[in-house]
Design a protein around this motif. Structure first.
Motif, mmCIF file in Angstrom:
data_model
loop_
_atom_site.group_PDB
_atom_site.id
_atom_site.type_symbol
_atom_site.label_atom_id
_atom_site.label_comp_id
_atom_site.label_asym_id
_atom_site.label_seq_id
_atom_site.Cartn_x
_atom_site.Cartn_y
_atom_site.Cartn_z
ATOM 1 N N SER A 176 3.133 -1.639 -27.352
ATOM 2 C CA SER A 176 1.924 -1.075 -27.921
ATOM 3 C C SER A 176 2.188 0.334 -28.415
ATOM 4 C CB SER A 176 0.818 -1.038 -26.872
ATOM 5 O OG SER A 176 1.216 -0.230 -25.803
ATOM 6 N N PRO A 177 1.472 0.758 -29.446
ATOM 7 C CA PRO A 177 1.677 2.100 -29.957
ATOM 8 C C PRO A 177 1.374 3.157 -28.908
ATOM 9 C CG PRO A 177 -0.261 1.101 -30.949
ATOM 10 C CD PRO A 177 0.422 0.045 -30.148
ATOM 11 N N CYS A 178 1.930 4.345 -29.115
ATOM 12 C CA CYS A 178 1.787 5.393 -28.110
ATOM 13 C C CYS A 178 0.339 5.832 -27.977
ATOM 14 C CB CYS A 178 2.651 6.594 -28.470
ATOM 15 S SG CYS A 178 2.062 7.515 -29.889
ATOM 16 N N LEU A 197 -8.099 15.446 -32.455
ATOM 17 C CA LEU A 197 -8.060 14.041 -32.867
ATOM 18 C C LEU A 197 -6.654 13.714 -33.347
ATOM 19 C CD1 LEU A 197 -11.464 13.793 -34.746
ATOM 20 C CD2 LEU A 197 -10.871 12.773 -32.548
ATOM 21 N N ARG A 198 -5.714 13.875 -32.431
ATOM 22 C CA ARG A 198 -4.309 13.635 -32.747
ATOM 23 C C ARG A 198 -3.685 12.804 -31.656
ATOM 24 N NH1 ARG A 198 -1.872 15.241 -37.718
ATOM 25 N NH2 ARG A 198 -3.227 16.825 -38.592
ATOM 26 N N CYS A 199 -2.611 12.134 -31.998
ATOM 27 C CA CYS A 199 -1.874 11.411 -30.982
ATOM 28 C C CYS A 199 -1.020 12.406 -30.198
ATOM 29 C CB CYS A 199 -1.051 10.324 -31.659
ATOM 30 S SG CYS A 199 0.671 10.290 -31.411
ATOM 31 N N GLY A 200 -0.793 12.110 -28.923
ATOM 32 C CA GLY A 200 -0.067 13.041 -28.066
ATOM 33 C C GLY A 200 1.313 13.383 -28.580
ATOM 34 N N LYS A 201 1.933 12.371 -29.142
ATOM 35 C CA LYS A 201 3.269 12.571 -29.697
ATOM 36 C C LYS A 201 3.231 13.606 -30.817
ATOM 37 C CE LYS A 201 6.708 8.963 -29.776
ATOM 38 N NZ LYS A 201 7.156 7.731 -30.418
ATOM 39 N N SER A 202 2.220 13.485 -31.628
ATOM 40 C CA SER A 202 2.078 14.404 -32.757
ATOM 41 C C SER A 202 1.873 15.830 -32.252
ATOM 42 C CB SER A 202 0.902 13.957 -33.620
ATOM 43 O OG SER A 202 0.717 14.826 -34.705
ATOM 44 N N CYS A 203 1.103 15.966 -31.179
ATOM 45 C CA CYS A 203 0.863 17.295 -30.594
ATOM 46 C C CYS A 203 2.162 17.886 -30.071
ATOM 47 C CB CYS A 203 -0.145 17.201 -29.458
ATOM 48 S SG CYS A 203 -1.808 16.746 -29.983
ATOM 49 N N ARG A 204 2.919 17.060 -29.368
ATOM 50 C CA ARG A 204 4.182 17.527 -28.810
ATOM 51 C C ARG A 204 5.116 18.005 -29.914
ATOM 52 N NH1 ARG A 204 8.759 14.878 -28.765
ATOM 53 N NH2 ARG A 204 10.426 15.784 -27.534
ATOM 54 N N LEU A 205 5.204 17.197 -30.965
ATOM 55 C CA LEU A 205 6.085 17.535 -32.079
ATOM 56 C C LEU A 205 5.644 18.823 -32.757
ATOM 57 C CD1 LEU A 205 8.442 15.723 -32.809
ATOM 58 C CD2 LEU A 205 7.193 15.017 -34.826
ATOM 59 N N ARG A 206 4.354 18.941 -32.953
ATOM 60 C CA ARG A 206 3.830 20.136 -33.625
ATOM 61 C C ARG A 206 4.134 21.381 -32.787
ATOM 62 N NH1 ARG A 206 2.913 22.275 -38.500
ATOM 63 N NH2 ARG A 206 1.244 23.813 -38.468
ATOM 64 N N VAL A 235 -2.193 24.881 -24.678
ATOM 65 C CA VAL A 235 -0.881 24.980 -24.024
ATOM 66 C C VAL A 235 -0.744 26.315 -23.300
ATOM 67 C CG1 VAL A 235 1.606 25.025 -24.402
ATOM 68 C CG2 VAL A 235 0.209 23.362 -25.613
ATOM 69 N N ARG A 236 -1.325 27.344 -23.867
ATOM 70 C CA ARG A 236 -1.268 28.659 -23.205
ATOM 71 C C ARG A 236 -1.917 28.612 -21.830
ATOM 72 N NH1 ARG A 236 -2.691 32.684 -28.119
ATOM 73 N NH2 ARG A 236 -0.588 32.987 -28.912
ATOM 74 N N VAL A 237 -2.997 27.880 -21.756
ATOM 75 C CA VAL A 237 -3.739 27.824 -20.494
ATOM 76 C C VAL A 237 -3.119 26.812 -19.531
ATOM 77 C CG1 VAL A 237 -5.948 27.228 -19.455
ATOM 78 C CG2 VAL A 237 -5.885 28.563 -21.567
ATOM 79 N N HIS A 238 -2.775 25.644 -20.042
ATOM 80 C CA HIS A 238 -2.358 24.546 -19.161
ATOM 81 C C HIS A 238 -0.862 24.284 -19.168
ATOM 82 C CE1 HIS A 238 -6.669 23.763 -20.095
ATOM 83 N NE2 HIS A 238 -6.712 23.458 -18.824
ATOM 84 N N GLY A 239 -0.165 24.886 -20.095
ATOM 85 C CA GLY A 239 1.266 24.647 -20.169
ATOM 86 C C GLY A 239 1.600 23.350 -20.870
ATOM 87 N N GLU A 240 2.911 23.132 -21.077
ATOM 88 C CA GLU A 240 3.359 21.909 -21.741
ATOM 89 C C GLU A 240 3.298 20.736 -20.769
ATOM 90 O OE1 GLU A 240 7.035 22.184 -23.938
ATOM 91 O OE2 GLU A 240 6.813 24.343 -24.106
ATOM 92 N N GLY A 241 3.345 19.550 -21.334
ATOM 93 C CA GLY A 241 3.375 18.356 -20.513
ATOM 94 C C GLY A 241 2.119 17.530 -20.621
ATOM 95 N N CYS A 242 2.211 16.301 -20.152
ATOM 96 C CA CYS A 242 1.097 15.365 -20.197
ATOM 97 C C CYS A 242 0.523 15.275 -21.606
ATOM 98 C CB CYS A 242 0.012 15.758 -19.197
ATOM 99 S SG CYS A 242 -1.002 14.364 -18.688
ATOM 100 N N TRP A 243 1.429 15.011 -22.530
ATOM 101 C CA TRP A 243 1.042 15.036 -23.939
ATOM 102 C C TRP A 243 0.027 13.950 -24.276
ATOM 103 C CZ3 TRP A 243 2.130 19.325 -26.269
ATOM 104 C CH2 TRP A 243 3.257 20.061 -25.884
ATOM 105 N N ARG A 244 0.112 12.869 -23.571
ATOM 106 C CA ARG A 244 -0.803 11.763 -23.884
ATOM 107 C C ARG A 244 -2.254 12.172 -23.648
ATOM 108 N NH1 ARG A 244 -0.044 6.213 -24.450
ATOM 109 N NH2 ARG A 244 -1.824 4.933 -23.903
ATOM 110 N N ALA A 245 -2.458 12.927 -22.570
ATOM 111 C CA ALA A 245 -3.828 13.318 -22.236
ATOM 112 C C ALA A 245 -4.270 14.574 -22.971
ATOM 113 C CB ALA A 245 -3.931 13.541 -20.723
ATOM 114 N N LEU A 246 -3.300 15.286 -23.522
ATOM 115 C CA LEU A 246 -3.604 16.591 -24.120
ATOM 116 C C LEU A 246 -4.623 16.554 -25.265
ATOM 117 C CD1 LEU A 246 -1.132 19.427 -24.850
ATOM 118 C CD2 LEU A 246 -2.685 18.697 -26.644
ATOM 119 N N PRO A 247 -4.457 15.628 -26.228
ATOM 120 C CA PRO A 247 -5.367 15.661 -27.378
ATOM 121 C C PRO A 247 -6.839 15.634 -26.977
ATOM 122 C CG PRO A 247 -3.590 14.104 -27.756
ATOM 123 C CD PRO A 247 -3.475 14.539 -26.331
#
Length: 213
Positions: free
Chosen positions: A3-5, A46-55, A28-40
DNA sequence: AATTTTCCCAACCGCCAGGGG
DNA sequence: GCCCCTGGCGGTTGGGAAAAT
């Protein structure tokens, strides 16, 4: 079928707006990196977590160095590519502030042409002859394990100690690649930056040194 | 000046490895 | 040992900018 990410429905795609960038930075400043799936969702994007991580990694991270590559950086990329192949993340790891995407783009748009123009095959860093890439993707991207899968994690023995600006990039291991099945000689690269050009000129018999004239 | 072609790079896609249950 | 989820990686693409015609 995997299934897609993320759910592609209802997510923005393409270029990021300033507002989106700011939301990501703030989060990210407040919560730090990680848990990209839940981040958006948490960040109101309105972005996919992968896209956020890459950006974040490629563009927004505060330590990302932007702008043109310096000559020593380009030299280092060529040398590391000769040693590591298309292992962009490893190569980028030796270039402070540069991302794998940036290195990859720079290689494909500049260095590849440059080498080709010099009569050097950018895939195998040899002068004047094209070596069949019988290993396909793995041929220039890491050390394939016996089952054909990538085996990057075992690459730590390379123990590369590069330092841009320090004129020192040395492979602490043997410094050579083992002879491959095609019977080609070792590259035996000693990754030392800033070889005096006069010295290099006299060593045209060594194809690898040709790169750094 | 207008149109076409080429180039560059940000972003996406699919695959893989590793960790946890 | 198996399955699922997530993060990470390298290859590829799309669109805007620049150069050429």
């Amino acid at each position: 079928m995997r299934s897609p990410c993320c759910d592609k429905q209802g997510t923005n795609r393409g270029a990021w707006s300033k507002e989106e960038d700011q939301k990501l930075i703030d989060y990210v400043r407040v919560h730090g990196e990680g848990c990209w799936r839940a981040l958006p969702k948490a960040a109101g994007l309105l972005r996919c977590g992968k896209s956020c991580r890459l950006r974040w990694i490629n563009y927004l991270r505060p330590d990302v160095k932007r702008g043109n590559f310096q000559e020593d950086e380009a030299d280092l990329i060529v040398k590391l590519h000769a040693l590591l192949g298309n292992r962009w993340s490893l190569i980028a790891g030796r270039l402070p502030g540069r991302t794998d995407n940036e290195v990859k783009n720079y290689w494909n748009s500049h260095l590849r042409k440059k080498l080709t123009g010099m009569g050097i095959d950018p895939d195998n860093h040899r002068v004047g002859r094209k070596v069949p890439l019988h290993q396909s993707r793995s041929s220039n991207s890491g050390t394939p394990s016996s089952d054909g899968t990538r085996n990057y994690k075992n690459m730590s023995f390379w123990n590369l100690n590069s330092k841009v600006g320090d004129n020192r990039v040395r492979c602490a291991g043997s410094g050579s690649l083992e002879e491959n099945s095609s019977g080609l000689p070792d590259l035996n690269l000693d990754l030392t930056i800033c070889i005096p050009s006069s010295v290099v000129e006299k060593n045209t018999a060594n194809p690898t040194l040709l790169l750094f004239r």
